[in-house]
Design an enzyme around this catalytic site. Structure first.
Site, PDB file in Angstrom:
ATOM      1  N   LYS A   8     -43.118 -74.568  18.864  1.00  0.00           N
ATOM      2  CA  LYS A   8     -42.888 -75.318  20.110  1.00  0.00           C
ATOM      3  C   LYS A   8     -42.327 -74.377  21.165  1.00  0.00           C
ATOM      4  CE  LYS A   8     -38.077 -75.476  19.667  1.00  0.00           C
ATOM      5  NZ  LYS A   8     -37.124 -74.722  20.491  1.00  0.00           N
ATOM      6  N   PRO A  92     -42.364 -66.257  14.458  1.00  0.00           N
ATOM      7  CA  PRO A  92     -41.174 -65.460  14.120  1.00  0.00           C
ATOM      8  C   PRO A  92     -39.920 -66.324  13.993  1.00  0.00           C
ATOM      9  CG  PRO A  92     -41.909 -65.021  16.380  1.00  0.00           C
ATOM     10  CD  PRO A  92     -42.926 -65.933  15.767  1.00  0.00           C
ATOM     11  N   ALA A  95     -36.291 -67.280  16.919  1.00  0.00           N
ATOM     12  CA  ALA A  95     -37.061 -66.998  18.129  1.00  0.00           C
ATOM     13  C   ALA A  95     -36.997 -68.120  19.157  1.00  0.00           C
ATOM     14  CB  ALA A  95     -38.519 -66.745  17.749  1.00  0.00           C
ATOM     15  N   LEU A  97     -38.568 -70.888  18.674  1.00  0.00           N
ATOM     16  CA  LEU A  97     -39.904 -71.488  18.612  1.00  0.00           C
ATOM     17  C   LEU A  97     -39.994 -72.583  17.543  1.00  0.00           C
ATOM     18  CD1 LEU A  97     -42.023 -68.198  18.954  1.00  0.00           C
ATOM     19  CD2 LEU A  97     -41.528 -69.884  20.746  1.00  0.00           C
ATOM     20  N   GLY A  98     -38.893 -72.845  16.846  1.00  0.00           N
ATOM     21  CA  GLY A  98     -38.823 -73.984  15.922  1.00  0.00           C
ATOM     22  C   GLY A  98     -39.617 -73.810  14.638  1.00  0.00           C
ATOM     23  N   GLY A 100     -38.980 -72.827  11.445  1.00  0.00           N
ATOM     24  CA  GLY A 100     -38.401 -73.403  10.218  1.00  0.00           C
ATOM     25  C   GLY A 100     -38.405 -74.923  10.283  1.00  0.00           C
ATOM     26  N   SER A 102     -40.493 -76.818  11.996  1.00  0.00           N
ATOM     27  CA  SER A 102     -41.867 -77.294  11.906  1.00  0.00           C
ATOM     28  C   SER A 102     -42.357 -77.261  10.455  1.00  0.00           C
ATOM     29  CB  SER A 102     -42.768 -76.433  12.799  1.00  0.00           C
ATOM     30  OG  SER A 102     -44.061 -76.971  12.848  1.00  0.00           O
ATOM     31  N   ASP A 134     -34.189 -80.260  15.642  1.00  0.00           N
ATOM     32  CA  ASP A 134     -35.554 -80.080  16.158  1.00  0.00           C
ATOM     33  C   ASP A 134     -36.611 -80.711  15.253  1.00  0.00           C
ATOM     34  OD1 ASP A 134     -34.885 -78.607  18.343  1.00  0.00           O
ATOM     35  OD2 ASP A 134     -35.536 -76.668  17.533  1.00  0.00           O
TER      36      ASP A 134
HETATM   37  O1  C5P Z   1     -29.494 -79.129  14.100  1.00  0.00           O
HETATM   38  P1  C5P Z   1     -29.645 -77.676  13.864  1.00  0.00           P
HETATM   39  O2  C5P Z   1     -29.164 -77.262  12.491  1.00  0.00           O
HETATM   40  O3  C5P Z   1     -30.990 -77.128  14.150  1.00  0.00           O
HETATM   41  O4  C5P Z   1     -28.696 -76.987  14.919  1.00  0.00           O
HETATM   42  C1  C5P Z   1     -28.184 -75.688  14.747  1.00  0.00           C
HETATM   43  C2  C5P Z   1     -26.867 -75.591  15.464  1.00  0.00           C
HETATM   44  O5  C5P Z   1     -27.081 -75.642  16.881  1.00  0.00           O
HETATM   45  C3  C5P Z   1     -25.907 -76.728  15.176  1.00  0.00           C
HETATM   46  O6  C5P Z   1     -25.117 -76.444  14.059  1.00  0.00           O
HETATM   47  C4  C5P Z   1     -25.075 -76.772  16.436  1.00  0.00           C
HETATM   48  O7  C5P Z   1     -24.097 -75.772  16.380  1.00  0.00           O
HETATM   49  C5  C5P Z   1     -26.068 -76.393  17.520  1.00  0.00           C
HETATM   50  N1  C5P Z   1     -26.668 -77.553  18.209  1.00  0.00           N
HETATM   51  C6  C5P Z   1     -25.900 -78.278  19.087  1.00  0.00           C
HETATM   52  N2  C5P Z   1     -26.456 -79.351  19.733  1.00  0.00           N
HETATM   53  C7  C5P Z   1     -27.729 -79.709  19.519  1.00  0.00           C
HETATM   54  C8  C5P Z   1     -28.535 -78.972  18.626  1.00  0.00           C
HETATM   55  C9  C5P Z   1     -27.977 -77.900  17.984  1.00  0.00           C
HETATM   56  O8  C5P Z   1     -24.723 -77.973  19.310  1.00  0.00           O
HETATM   57  N3  C5P Z   1     -28.247 -80.741  20.176  1.00  0.00           N
END
Ligand code: C5P
Length: 277
Positions: A8, A92, A95, A97-98, A100, A102, A134
Site C-alpha cells: 500500500k 521491502p 518501508a 508499504l505494509g 507484513g 498484507s 494496518d
Molecule cells: O499496530 P501496529 O503494530 O502496526 O503499530 C506499530 C506501532 O506504531 C504501535 O505499537 C504504535 O507504537 C504505533 N502506532 C500508533 N498509532 C497508530 C498505529 C501505530 O501509535 N494508529
C-alpha cells in the site's frame, strides 16, 4: 492456496492526536498498489504453524505477522489445523508499504476460504485489528480512508489510475519510534511538508516530521523527486522509509527511476507500479 498480497501507499496521513491506549488516532487515504508479495497457504490435520520466506532477513518464527494471523484465526474459530505458509517477498520491510500486514491479511483470507468459515470481510477485519493497525485495510484491499487506530475502513475510489515510482534508501524506519517521536519533532528549515494537490486528491504525511529529523536523506530525496519534470507529487509513505512520486505515466516513472539510481547510487531500491483507478 496461492494469493497475491499487495503493498500500500498512504497518499495522505494525518495524525489527529495521541490516545489513552498509546496509539494515535489518524485519518489516512490508503491505496493498494500493483507491487505484491506472493503467499501460499497449505493446511493439514494437526496443530502448528510454519512460515518459510525467501528473504532470510524476514523472521520465520512465531513473530512473523503471517504466523500470528494463523494463530488468531484458530483462536477465533476454534478450528485446529497445521498450516504451512510460504512467502515470496517482493515488498521491502520497514518501508512504510505494509508488506507484513498484507501477508497477514492474505493468510486470514486464505484460511476463511479453505475452511469455508464465511467470516467475510467484516468478520476478517475484526480478527485483523488484533494483529496490527494496518491489517484490516488489506482484507478488502481497495482504496480507502483509514480512521481510528487504522481499523475503521471506508472504501473510496479514484477518478483515474495513478502511476507511481517508489524509492527506498537502504535503511528502514521503525514505526513505533516514528509515532513516539511525532509530538516532539520539529520541521527542518527549508523543507516543504505542505499539502500537495493533484487531480482531486490532497497529499500530505505528518510522519515526515519525525522521520526527516533523524534520516536527513529522506527530505533530500523528496526535494529531488519534486524537481523532476515527470513527477506531479512526492512524499513519504506511512512511517517510511519509502518515498513515492506520482508520475505522468509508467514510462515517465521508469525514466525517473533510472535517473534516481544514477543520482543516489545503486543501493537505492526502486519500483514502478500503479494504484487502481
Ligand atoms: O499496530 P501496529 O503494530 O502496526 O503499530 C506499530 C506501532 O506504531 C504501535 O505499537 C504504535 O507504537 C504505533 N502506532 C500508533 N498509532 C497508530 C498505529 C501505530 O501509535 N494508529
Amino acid at each position: 492456496m496461492k494469493l497475491r498480497a499487495p503493498a500500500k501507499v498512504n497518499l495522505s496521513l494525518r495524525i489527529l492526536g495521541k490516545r489513552a491506549d498509546g496509539f494515535h488516532n489518524l485519518e489516512s487515504l490508503v491505496t493498494p498498489i500493483s507491487l505484491a508479495d506472493e503467499i501460499s497457504v497449505a493446511t493439514s490435520i494437526g496443530q502448528g504453524v510454519r512460515v518459510h520466506c525467501d528473504d532470510p532477513a524476514v523472521p520465520q518464527d512465531d513473530s512473523n505477522l503471517a504466523a500470528i494471523a494463523a494463530r488468531q484465526f484458530h483462536s477465533h474459530t476454534g478450528i485446529r489445523f497445521d498450516a504451512r505458509i510460504g512467502i515470496r517477498k517482493r515488498i521491502p520491510s520497514g518501508a512504510g508499504l505494509g508488506g507484513g500486514s498484507s501477508d497477514a491479511a492474505a493468510v486470514l483470507v486464505a484460511l476463511d476460504s479453505i475452511f469455508e468459515t464465511h467470516l467475510g470481510p467484516d468478520g476478517l477485519e475484526k480478527i485483523a485489528a488484533n494483529i496490527g493497525s494496518d491489517v484490516p485495510f488489506f482484507i478488502r484491499r481497495v482504496p480507502a480512508w483509514m480512521r481510528g487506530r487504522g481499523e475503521e475502513i471506508a472504501p473510496t475510489d479514484f477518478s483515474q489510475k495513478i502511476s507511481l515510482l517508489l524509492l527506498k534508501p537502504p535503511f528502514a524506519v521503525a514505526t513505533p519510534w516514528a509515532y513516539k517521536r511525532w509530538s516532539e519533532s520539529i520541521e527542518l528549515p527549508g523543507v516543504d511538508y505542505g499539502v500537495q494537490r493533484w487531480a482531486d486528491l490532497e497529499f500530505v504525511n505528518d510522519l515526515e516530521r519525525p522521520a526527516f529529523e533523524k534520516y536527513t536523506l529522506l527530505p533530500v530525496m523528496k526535494a529531488w523527486l519534486r524537481s523532476q519534470p515527470e513527477c506531479r507529487v512526492a512524499l513519504m509513505s506511512g512511517s517510511g522509509s519509502t518515498m513515492f512520486a506520482v508520475c505522468a505515466s509508467r514510462s515517465a516513472a521508469r525514466a525517473v527511476s533510472v535517473r534516481a539510481i544514477e543520482h543516489f547510487g545503486s543501493s537505492i531500491w526502486t519500483a514502478v507500479c500503479d494504484a487502481p483507478g
